[in-house]
Design a protein around this motif. Structure first.
Motif, PDB file in Angstrom:
ATOM      1  N   ALA A  36      40.978  19.547  18.214  1.00 28.35           N
ATOM      2  CA  ALA A  36      40.786  18.094  18.303  1.00 28.35           C
ATOM      3  C   ALA A  36      41.983  17.464  19.019  1.00 28.35           C
ATOM      4  N   GLU A  37      43.183  17.911  18.690  1.00 29.41           N
ATOM      5  CA  GLU A  37      44.381  17.407  19.375  1.00 29.41           C
ATOM      6  C   GLU A  37      44.374  17.812  20.842  1.00 29.41           C
ATOM      7  N   LEU A  38      43.916  19.008  21.122  1.00 29.28           N
ATOM      8  CA  LEU A  38      43.830  19.479  22.502  1.00 29.28           C
ATOM      9  C   LEU A  38      42.865  18.608  23.307  1.00 29.28           C
ATOM     10  N   PHE A  39      41.791  18.184  22.673  1.00 27.74           N
ATOM     11  CA  PHE A  39      40.842  17.283  23.334  1.00 27.74           C
ATOM     12  C   PHE A  39      41.555  15.982  23.715  1.00 27.74           C
ATOM     13  N   ASP A  95      42.709  32.394  32.037  1.00 27.96           N
ATOM     14  CA  ASP A  95      43.996  32.640  31.390  1.00 27.96           C
ATOM     15  C   ASP A  95      44.848  31.377  31.497  1.00 27.96           C
ATOM     16  N   THR A  96      45.167  30.792  30.360  1.00 25.00           N
ATOM     17  CA  THR A  96      45.936  29.547  30.362  1.00 25.00           C
ATOM     18  C   THR A  96      47.354  29.743  30.905  1.00 25.00           C
ATOM     19  N   ARG A  97      47.855  30.961  30.881  1.00 23.65           N
ATOM     20  CA  ARG A  97      49.201  31.204  31.430  1.00 23.65           C
ATOM     21  C   ARG A  97      49.251  31.052  32.942  1.00 23.65           C
ATOM     22  N   THR A  98      48.121  31.269  33.610  1.00 26.90           N
ATOM     23  CA  THR A  98      48.125  31.212  35.072  1.00 26.90           C
ATOM     24  C   THR A  98      47.330  30.022  35.626  1.00 26.90           C
ATOM     25  N   GLU A  99      46.800  29.187  34.755  1.00 27.65           N
ATOM     26  CA  GLU A  99      45.981  28.043  35.173  1.00 27.65           C
ATOM     27  C   GLU A  99      46.831  27.010  35.916  1.00 27.65           C
ATOM     28  N   GLN A 100      46.358  26.565  37.097  1.00 33.65           N
ATOM     29  CA  GLN A 100      47.112  25.596  37.892  1.00 33.65           C
ATOM     30  C   GLN A 100      46.366  24.282  38.111  1.00 33.65           C
ATOM     31  N   ARG A 101      45.070  24.240  37.824  1.00 30.46           N
ATOM     32  CA  ARG A 101      44.301  23.005  38.058  1.00 30.46           C
ATOM     33  C   ARG A 101      44.639  21.921  37.044  1.00 30.46           C
ATOM     34  N   TRP A 102      44.926  22.315  35.825  1.00 28.66           N
ATOM     35  CA  TRP A 102      45.189  21.374  34.734  1.00 28.66           C
ATOM     36  C   TRP A 102      46.488  21.790  34.033  1.00 28.66           C
ATOM     37  N   PRO A 103      47.627  21.605  34.659  1.00 27.09           N
ATOM     38  CA  PRO A 103      48.877  22.150  34.095  1.00 27.09           C
ATOM     39  C   PRO A 103      49.237  21.606  32.712  1.00 27.09           C
ATOM     40  N   TYR A 151      47.244  20.273  30.440  1.00 28.90           N
ATOM     41  CA  TYR A 151      46.247  20.741  29.488  1.00 28.90           C
ATOM     42  C   TYR A 151      46.448  22.232  29.190  1.00 28.90           C
ATOM     43  N   ALA A 152      46.671  23.037  30.223  1.00 28.50           N
ATOM     44  CA  ALA A 152      46.849  24.483  30.025  1.00 28.50           C
ATOM     45  C   ALA A 152      48.072  24.774  29.158  1.00 28.50           C
ATOM     46  N   ALA A 153      49.147  24.020  29.369  1.00 29.52           N
ATOM     47  CA  ALA A 153      50.351  24.226  28.561  1.00 29.52           C
ATOM     48  C   ALA A 153      50.079  23.881  27.096  1.00 29.52           C
ATOM     49  N   ALA A 154      49.370  22.785  26.861  1.00 32.04           N
ATOM     50  CA  ALA A 154      49.033  22.399  25.482  1.00 32.04           C
ATOM     51  C   ALA A 154      48.102  23.431  24.850  1.00 32.04           C
ATOM     52  N   ALA A 155      47.146  23.929  25.620  1.00 34.05           N
ATOM     53  CA  ALA A 155      46.220  24.940  25.110  1.00 34.05           C
ATOM     54  C   ALA A 155      46.978  26.215  24.732  1.00 34.05           C
ATOM     55  N   LEU A 156      47.876  26.622  25.588  1.00 34.13           N
ATOM     56  CA  LEU A 156      48.668  27.825  25.318  1.00 34.13           C
ATOM     57  C   LEU A 156      49.496  27.658  24.045  1.00 34.13           C
ATOM     58  N   SER A 157      50.034  26.477  23.821  1.00 29.22           N
ATOM     59  CA  SER A 157      50.829  26.253  22.608  1.00 29.22           C
ATOM     60  C   SER A 157      49.977  26.288  21.339  1.00 29.22           C
ATOM     61  N   CYS A 158      48.658  26.100  21.492  1.00 24.06           N
ATOM     62  CA  CYS A 158      47.732  26.198  20.343  1.00 24.06           C
ATOM     63  C   CYS A 158      47.184  27.617  20.175  1.00 24.06           C
TER      64      CYS A 158
END
Length: 182
Positions: free
Chosen positions: A83-86, A111-119, A121-128
């Protein structure tokens, strides 16, 4: 003559029983999803997210949302972190939901570690603990429903292998679209 050992026959019988049990469980949950026309939008979205997270292989959690005019009117998540990620996705300059709604097509991150379109968002997703995700979208008139499936291993959710998720989001969008007419 075909010979099957007792052990192989028992294993086959067990596999059939498990598949039938899974089919029964999916049928029960799909029937529950049918009742979303009688439920609030938030409850319906929660049922959709829970059903997807239980039934789509490699899916560890899910979010679902209703969009009208490009804005979220209701959303649900199977886990508080999702929900927070949303929320992060809504605040970010770029997000998978915005891209999916704008294009009418699903989006995926292997892979959220290599995602570049949504930096952001990807960083927040990786932290979750999210390592991959697939966002599916289905439009029904002026309304769109998104379903995002999250995986904890990179490349575990292949966009080509989430057909059940596609079916569920289309089904939910049709039912909610019909319910909103009445």
């Amino acid at each position: 003559m075909l010979r099957i050992s007792a052990a192989n026959l028992a294993a086959l019988a067990t596999e059939v029983a498990v598949q039938q049990g899974v089919a029964r469980e999916l049928a029960r949950e799909a029937a529950e999803l049918l009742s979303i026309a009688d439920a609030s939008e938030s409850r319906s979205l929660h049922r959709l997210a829970v059903l997807a997270s239980r039934q789509v292989p490699a899916c560890s959690g899910a979010t679902s949302a209703v969009w009208r005019g490009g804005e979220v009117t209701e959303r649900a998540a199977t886990h508080p972190d999702l929900a927070e990620l949303f929320e992060v996705g809504q605040r970010a300059a770029a997000s998978p939901w915005a891209d999916s709604i704008a294009s009418g097509q699903g989006t995926a991150c292997m892979d959220t570690r290599t995602e570049q379109r949504w930096p952001d968002y990807a960083a927040a997703a990786l932290s979750c603990g999210v390592r991959c995700f697939v966002t599916l979208v289905h439009e029904s008139g002026p309304m769109a429903v998104t379903l995002t499936l999250f995986g904890v291993r990179p490349r575990s959710l292949d966009p080509e292998q989430v057909a059940l998720g596609e079916l569920l989001v289309a089904f939910a969008a049709a039912i909610m679209g019909n319910a909103s007419v009445y």
